[in-house]
Design a protein around this motif. Structure first.
Motif, PDB file in Angstrom:
ATOM      1  N   ALA A  70       0.517  -1.402  -0.318  1.00 53.92           N
ATOM      2  CA  ALA A  70       0.166  -0.127  -0.146  1.00 53.92           C
ATOM      3  C   ALA A  70       0.854   0.795   0.159  1.00 53.92           C
ATOM      4  O   ALA A  70       0.810   2.450  -0.512  1.00 53.92           O
ATOM      5  CB  ALA A  70      -0.714   0.214   1.267  1.00 53.92           C
ATOM      6  N   ALA A  71       2.139   1.344   0.688  1.00 53.94           N
ATOM      7  CA  ALA A  71       3.112   2.607   0.849  1.00 53.94           C
ATOM      8  C   ALA A  71       3.651   2.302  -0.420  1.00 53.94           C
ATOM      9  O   ALA A  71       3.603   3.736  -1.862  1.00 53.94           O
ATOM     10  CB  ALA A  71       3.976   2.320   1.865  1.00 53.94           C
ATOM     11  N   GLU A  72       3.985   1.723  -0.961  1.00 52.02           N
ATOM     12  CA  GLU A  72       4.649   1.508  -2.067  1.00 52.02           C
ATOM     13  C   GLU A  72       3.125   2.120  -3.672  1.00 52.02           C
ATOM     14  O   GLU A  72       4.139   2.709  -4.622  1.00 52.02           O
ATOM     15  CB  GLU A  72       4.796   0.240  -3.065  1.00 52.02           C
ATOM     16  N   THR A  73       2.939   1.824  -2.961  1.00 50.09           N
ATOM     17  CA  THR A  73       0.917   2.889  -4.395  1.00 50.09           C
ATOM     18  C   THR A  73       1.546   4.005  -4.268  1.00 50.09           C
ATOM     19  O   THR A  73       1.387   4.488  -5.476  1.00 50.09           O
ATOM     20  CB  THR A  73       0.130   2.085  -4.251  1.00 50.09           C
ATOM     21  N   THR A  74       1.520   4.328  -2.676  1.00 54.46           N
ATOM     22  CA  THR A  74       1.091   5.573  -2.668  1.00 54.46           C
ATOM     23  C   THR A  74       2.067   6.575  -3.246  1.00 54.46           C
ATOM     24  O   THR A  74       2.468   7.311  -3.363  1.00 54.46           O
ATOM     25  CB  THR A  74       1.105   5.432  -0.877  1.00 54.46           C
ATOM     26  N   LEU A  75       3.256   5.634  -2.990  1.00 50.96           N
ATOM     27  CA  LEU A  75       4.444   6.579  -3.324  1.00 50.96           C
ATOM     28  C   LEU A  75       4.660   6.228  -4.892  1.00 50.96           C
ATOM     29  O   LEU A  75       5.415   7.744  -5.639  1.00 50.96           O
ATOM     30  CB  LEU A  75       6.029   5.431  -2.815  1.00 50.96           C
ATOM     31  N   LYS A  79       5.860   9.686  -8.967  1.00 48.65           N
ATOM     32  CA  LYS A  79       5.787   9.511 -10.812  1.00 48.65           C
ATOM     33  C   LYS A  79       5.487  11.110 -11.668  1.00 48.65           C
ATOM     34  O   LYS A  79       6.235  11.367 -12.617  1.00 48.65           O
ATOM     35  CB  LYS A  79       5.122   8.224 -11.928  1.00 48.65           C
ATOM     36  N   ALA A  80       4.755  11.504 -10.980  1.00 47.82           N
ATOM     37  CA  ALA A  80       3.951  12.926 -11.690  1.00 47.82           C
ATOM     38  C   ALA A  80       5.477  13.997 -11.174  1.00 47.82           C
ATOM     39  O   ALA A  80       5.206  15.066 -11.767  1.00 47.82           O
ATOM     40  CB  ALA A  80       2.893  13.580 -10.883  1.00 47.82           C
ATOM     41  N   TYR A 100      10.883   4.413  -3.565  1.00 50.06           N
ATOM     42  CA  TYR A 100      10.356   4.571  -4.467  1.00 50.06           C
ATOM     43  C   TYR A 100      11.305   5.346  -5.201  1.00 50.06           C
ATOM     44  O   TYR A 100      12.240   5.517  -5.482  1.00 50.06           O
ATOM     45  CB  TYR A 100       9.212   5.369  -5.100  1.00 50.06           C
ATOM     46  N   TRP A 101      11.332   4.736  -6.799  1.00 54.22           N
ATOM     47  CA  TRP A 101      12.719   4.818  -7.906  1.00 54.22           C
ATOM     48  C   TRP A 101      11.564   5.402  -9.488  1.00 54.22           C
ATOM     49  O   TRP A 101      10.947   4.595  -9.724  1.00 54.22           O
ATOM     50  CB  TRP A 101      14.048   3.553  -7.829  1.00 54.22           C
TER      51      TRP A 101
END
Lengths: 780, 168
Positions: A70-75, A79-80, A100-101
């Protein structure tokens, strides 16, 4: 930077403007730039912080319920934001939770930590900004967000900002250049124009040019006005100067004209003075001649009368003749003194200064004064420092000393005493003459040196004298760079002291004294006997030989080889007797030296010696050889063999004088000495006689009407047969240097009339004629 | 380098499922809002009740000790009858009560009590949150309709991490 110094003022102004505006712009741009960078960074940090907080609040449940997906989704919403390079959630214990990378899945970074007490921190580095934010849910620290974001945007911004700044700077500078170029003219143009004007003025020296005014009212216009004013003044001054110059030139011309006139006058006067001087000299010369000629006759004839040559005289006649002689001698002395004085006054006195020995010159004068002194029984004492030399005219020195001594003798009573002292005094030589005479009153000390002042020294004293002696003496001393002084008191005697310059080199002094004395010794004979020189180092031997020979020969003596050679050269003896064993120098050497010289080679030499070295003697050129002891009966025949005592007198002496009395005097004088004479009264007549008759000598007067003596000499010397003819000159003329030189070269001797010429003349003629005879005998 | 990876996290000394579930019970309390009148009427303590057999033991007490929710201390209470659960904010229904689930839900009808259990089909049968094993992790599903009936407001954050959300 140094070059800018040589720029023109407009360039300087432009550059100054450019520099100022460029600096201002650069500063402004830099400030804006720095501010922008700062605000941009602050903005980025703020943005990132906001993002981190959003992420943090959106990942709380994921953290609480350990749902990293879920955290990765948030991070992944990051991308924006393309600049985000890395973002991650860490648990409250600092464990990596979700990351996130951008693009591919990368590596998780270790949790960098957060300073205690702070909920958020950020930093810059490696072209990125990093930010850590804590996630707090309901007051409980739940985890951390860590975001790294690229600063590419900042770089881009910086780049574009730099570009814009550069562009702005460039454009601004161009604009500033244009503006400054236009505006600097306001200042520089008047200055440049002024400079141009000044340059033209100084180059063309045209002070009429003026600088154009600017029309403004600033310092520049003041400067221009001042320059113009200055030019005005210069122009005015130039004009004034020109005027003054013209005036000066005019004045100089005037002065020059005056000066030229004055010069001409001066020249005229000069010529007059010259002429007058010349006339005076001529007058003096003719005076001396005209006065001396009759005086010569008076003295000569009275001498002859006194010598009883014209028959015996009565006592009375003898006394009268004595008075005439004395009077004539006094007159001659007076004339000589006046002539001397005039010569000195006219600056015509010629001095021939030379070095000579004091201890030789003094006795000569002494010998002249001794007869006078002896007549009054006056004791004369001489004290002279040895090896002292004097630099002066020898003849004049003797004159000075003679004057002083004769005065001293004159004013000293019978049985008195005269002392002569000669010694160095500082860098001079001091000679004093002291007498025990009547003395001179102090108030008269100065007067004794004046002309024609004879002092009444005592009641009894009316002394002879011209009254010129001391005046001449003083002048002679002073002319030779010395001084003369007098110490005296009445009844105490007098002391005259004079100084002269010392000679430089004693060794180099030629001693004509000896020559003179030897001549005197020769003259003692007073006859026409042949001359024999006796050379021997022993006095007794010399005297013995002299006693043997003196009845028939004149005798000269020498005590050494060197002296012998000297005397032979001077006296030309007709024969020589030579001792070969002498202390100083070998007689044989003398013989050899004698034979070497052409002029002395033919003189007969008779060797007289204790030893028999005839072979050597004859080999070396001896005429004969006798062995001591020598008897008179032996010597005389030998001498007769080589030198006949007296030859036949066949000589005629030609006398040339326009004055019949002088001719008569001469005839008588020479006749009494055994010479035949012929008299003529003009030069032309003399030349006639010479062309038809052989004479042995000519006795010539210089001042004659028609052809004078010099012309006669010139004519005689032009004829080859008469080139060797002996000429004697007798004159009353005062001779110039040049004339003396001519006479010295062309004649055998010259005698002043009025001097003791008779004896000298006869002895000279004797020498000459007998020398000739001896030569002739030698040849035969 | 691999410290932060999920696999490493799994390797750490592992908490038992019930320890995790005990922590979840507390955390549910933090993501759920109870109607305010209910909160006011209730006693001061925020009570987590265990009905039926207690699988947590002392672990639950340890976890809850000192914690607060909405400023109220959290305490665990073991009950034996469903009636007692009316005073609780969260009710964990033990697996021994499977036969009584319907009766318990009925008793608690519209009462503001969050019901949680790990028995299968709990949410289907009207329970609000049911633990669901997923691999070695403990997850849960939510019956939103049931919570809404009980006037409980669940945070969207909670729903975000739920495996599924039943809405009717």
């Amino acid at each position: 930077m140094l070059r800018i110094r040589h720029y023109s003022i407009s360039k300087k102004l432009t550059w100054m403007n450019m520099f100022v505006s460029g600096t201002a712009l650069l500063l402004a741009c830099t400030a804006f730039f720095a501010y922008d960078v700062y605000t941009f960074r602050v903005g980025i940090a703020h943005n990132l912080s906001t993002q981190a907080q959003i992420i943090g609040s959106n990942t709380v449940s994921a953290l609480v319920f350990n749902d990293s997906r879920a955290a990765e989704t948030t991070l992944s919403a990051l991308k924006a934001s393309p600049q985000v390079a890395y973002a991650a959630i860490y648990t409250s214990e600092g464990k990596f939770f979700a990351g996130y990378w951008p693009g591919e899945h990368g590596q998780s970074l270790p949790f960098p930590g957060l300073p205690t007490g702070k909920s958020q921190t950020h930093w810059f580095g490696h072209g990125q900004i990093a930010l850590v934010d804590s996630i707090v849910f309901q007051d409980r620290p739940t985890g951390f967000v860590y975001i790294r974001s690229d600063l590419r945007a900042l770089d881009d911004r910086l780049r574009s900002y730099t570009l814009i700044s550069a562009a702005v700077l460039l454009i601004s500078l161009v604009v500033a250049l244009l503006i400054s170029k236009m505006s600097q003219r306001v200042v520089s143009e008047p200055v440049v124009r002024l400079a141009d004007t000044v340059r033209v003025v100084s180059r063309e020296k045209n002070y009429a040019i003026r600088a154009a005014p600017t029309g403004n009212h600033d310092e520049l216009s003041t400067l221009i006005e001042a320059v113009n004013e200055m030019l005005d003044q210069i122009q005015q001054r130039d004009a004034a100067l020109l005027l003054a110059h013209d005036e000066l030139e005019h004045r100089v011309q005037e002065r020059t004209t005056q000066l030229e006139l004055a010069n001409k006058e001066l020249e005229l006067k000069n010529r007059e003075v010259e002429r007058a001087t010349k006339l005076k000299s001529q007058f003096l010369a003719s005076m001396s001649h005209e006065l001396r000629t009759p005086l010569n006759a008076i003295i000569g004839f009275s001498d002859l009368l006194a010598a009883h040559t014209a028959g015996s005289l009565t006592d009375k006649q003898g006394r009268f003749i004595g008075h005439v002689r004395n009077g004539a001698h006094h007159l001659l002395q007076l004339i000589n003194d006046i002539l001397d004085l005039s010569k000195i006054e006219a600056g015509q006195l010629e001095l021939r200064c030379e070095d000579f020995r004091a201890d030789e010159a003094l006795p000569e004068v002494l010998s002249m004064i001794r007869p006078l002194a002896m007549g009054k029984n006056i004791q004369v004492e001489l004290s002279v420092t040895e090896n002292l030399s004097i630099f002066a005219d020898r003849v004049r020195f003797k004159q000075i000393l003679y004057n002083l001594l004769s005065n001293a003798v004159k004013f000293t009573g019978k049985g008195g005493r005269v002392e002569i002292d000669c010694q160095p005094c500082g860098n001079l030589v001091s000679i004093s003459v002291k007498d025990s005479g009547v003395g001179i009153r102090p108030e008269d000390h100065a007067a004794v040196f004046e002309e024609f002042r004879q002092l009444k020294a005592g009641a009894e004293a009316t002394h002879e004298g011209t009254g010129l002696g001391l005046a001449i003496t003083k002048r002679l001393v002073e002319r030779q760079g010395g001084t003369i002084s007098l110490e005296s008191a009445v009844g105490q005697g007098s002391r005259f002291t004079f100084t002269l310059r010392p000679g430089s080199n004693l060794a180099g002094i030629v001693t004509p004294v000896q020559i003179a004395s030897s001549v005197n010794s020769v003259l003692k004979g007073g006859s026409s006997k042949p001359l024999v020189l006796i050379v021997d180092d022993e006095l007794s031997a010399r005297e013995l030989l002299a006693s043997y020979l003196s009845s028939e020969y004149r005798i000269a003596m020498a005590q050494s080889g060197a002296e012998a050679m000297e005397k032979i050269r001077q006296l030309r003896p007709d024969a020589v007797t030579l001792d070969v064993l002498m202390e100083k120098g070998d007689g044989f050497e003398t013989l050899v030296a004698l034979r070497k010289e052409a002029e002395t080679a033919t003189i007969p030499v008779i060797i007289l010696s204790i030893v028999d070295q005839k072979n050597v003697g004859f080999a070396l050129g001896a005429t004969d050889y006798l062995i001591k002891p020598i008897r008179k009966s032996e010597l005389l025949p030998t001498m007769h063999k080589h030198l006949p005592p007296r030859a036949e007198d066949d000589s005629v002496v030609l006398l040339v004088d326009d004055d019949p009395k002088t001719l008569e005097l001469l005839e008588d004088t020479l006749g009494s000495a055994g010479y035949e004479t012929q008299s003529v009264r003009s030069g032309a007549r003399a030349l006639e006689v010479l062309s038809s008759k052989i004479v042995s000598a000519v006795l010539l007067d210089l001042l004659m009407p028609g052809m004078d003596g010099f012309q006669v000499i010139a004519h005689i010397r032009q004829q080859p047969t008469l080139r060797e003819l002996p000429i004697f000159v007798m004159t009353a003329k005062t001779l110039s240097e040049q004339e003396i030189a001519i006479l010295g070269k062309e004649t055998q001797a010259f005698f002043p009339k009025g001097g003791p010429w008779q004896q000298q003349l006869i002895s000279e003629i004797n020498r000459l004629i007998q020398g000739k005879r001896a030569k002739a005998a030698g040849i035969l | 380098m691999l410290l932060g990876s999920p696999s490493v996290c799994a390797q750490r000394p592992k908490a038992t499922d019930y320890q995790v579930k005990a922590a979840y019970l507390y955390n549910f309390g933090r993501f759920v809002e109870w109607p305010s009148e209910a909160a006011a009427t209730k006693a001061n303590a925020f009570t987590v009740c265990i009905l039926g057999q207690d699988p947590f033991g002392a672990d639950l007490d340890t976890i809850l000790a000192g914690e607060t929710i909405g400023g109220r201390h959290v305490v665990a209470k073991r009950i034996s009858s469903p009636q007692e659960s009316v005073s609780c904010q969260i009710l964990f229904v033990g697996s021994t009560e499977g036969n009584r689930v319907g009766k318990i839900i009925d008793i608690l009808d519209e009462q503001a009590v969050l019901t949680v259990s790990d028995m299968p089909e709990f949410s289907q049968r009207g329970g609000m949150i049911q633990f669901v094993p997923e691999g070695n992790r403990v997850r849960f599903e939510v019956n939103l309709a049931a919570t809404q009936r009980a006037h409980l407001t669940l945070s969207s954050e909670l729903l975000k991490v739920a495996t599924s959300v039943r809405r009717n």
